[in-house]
Design a protein around this motif. Structure first.
Motif, PDB file in Angstrom:
ATOM      1  N   LEU A   1      15.132 -17.666   8.126  1.00 16.95           N
ATOM      2  CA  LEU A   1      13.797 -17.921   7.594  1.00 16.95           C
ATOM      3  C   LEU A   1      12.728 -17.693   8.662  1.00 16.95           C
ATOM      4  CD1 LEU A   1      14.551 -21.058   5.404  1.00 16.95           C
ATOM      5  CD2 LEU A   1      13.815 -18.815   4.577  1.00 16.95           C
TER       6      LEU A   1
ATOM      7  N   GLN B   1       8.973 -17.310   7.617  1.00 18.20           N
ATOM      8  CA  GLN B   1       8.873 -18.376   6.624  1.00 18.20           C
ATOM      9  C   GLN B   1       9.161 -19.737   7.263  1.00 18.20           C
ATOM     10  OE1 GLN B   1      10.906 -17.606   2.938  1.00 18.20           O
ATOM     11  NE2 GLN B   1      10.757 -15.406   3.243  1.00 18.20           N
TER      12      GLN B   1
ATOM     13  N   GLN C   1       9.269 -22.801   4.911  1.00 22.10           N
ATOM     14  CA  GLN C   1      10.532 -22.876   4.167  1.00 22.10           C
ATOM     15  C   GLN C   1      11.652 -23.393   5.073  1.00 22.10           C
ATOM     16  OE1 GLN C   1       8.915 -22.695   1.100  1.00 22.10           O
ATOM     17  NE2 GLN C   1      11.030 -22.279   0.631  1.00 22.10           N
TER      18      GLN C   1
END
Length: 82
Positions: free
Chosen positions: A14, A19, A22
């Motif tokens: 991630l 991200q 996330q």
């Protein structure tokens, strides 16, 4: 950092995809820790990845959108006044 999560590779994946939020959510779901602790742990994982020579994407935020908006409005006013 406390015990490494079993999904460390998922968190790293991630982070490689940019991200980070996330990654923090995944760590919180897995470990049940609080937001600050999860963020601190993800920050530590990210710092280690960078120290190990990995190139990670820069965080994007609303500042880029704000710059585009200001430039766009400036161009629009220039076009309308000409």
């Amino acid at each position: 950092m406390s015990e490494e999560p079993s999904s460390l590779e998922d968190i790293k994946k991630l982070l490689r995809e940019g991200q980070k939020i996330q990654a923090i959510k995944l760590l919180r779901e897995e470990s049940g820790c609080g937001l600050k602790e999860a963020k601190d742990q993800v920050d530590a994982i990210q710092a280690k990845m960078i120290a190990d020579g990995e190139q990670l994407p820069k965080a994007t935020g609303c500042m880029g959108a704000a710059v585009i908006l200001v430039v766009g409005l400036g161009m629009l006013s220039w076009i309308c006044s000409g």
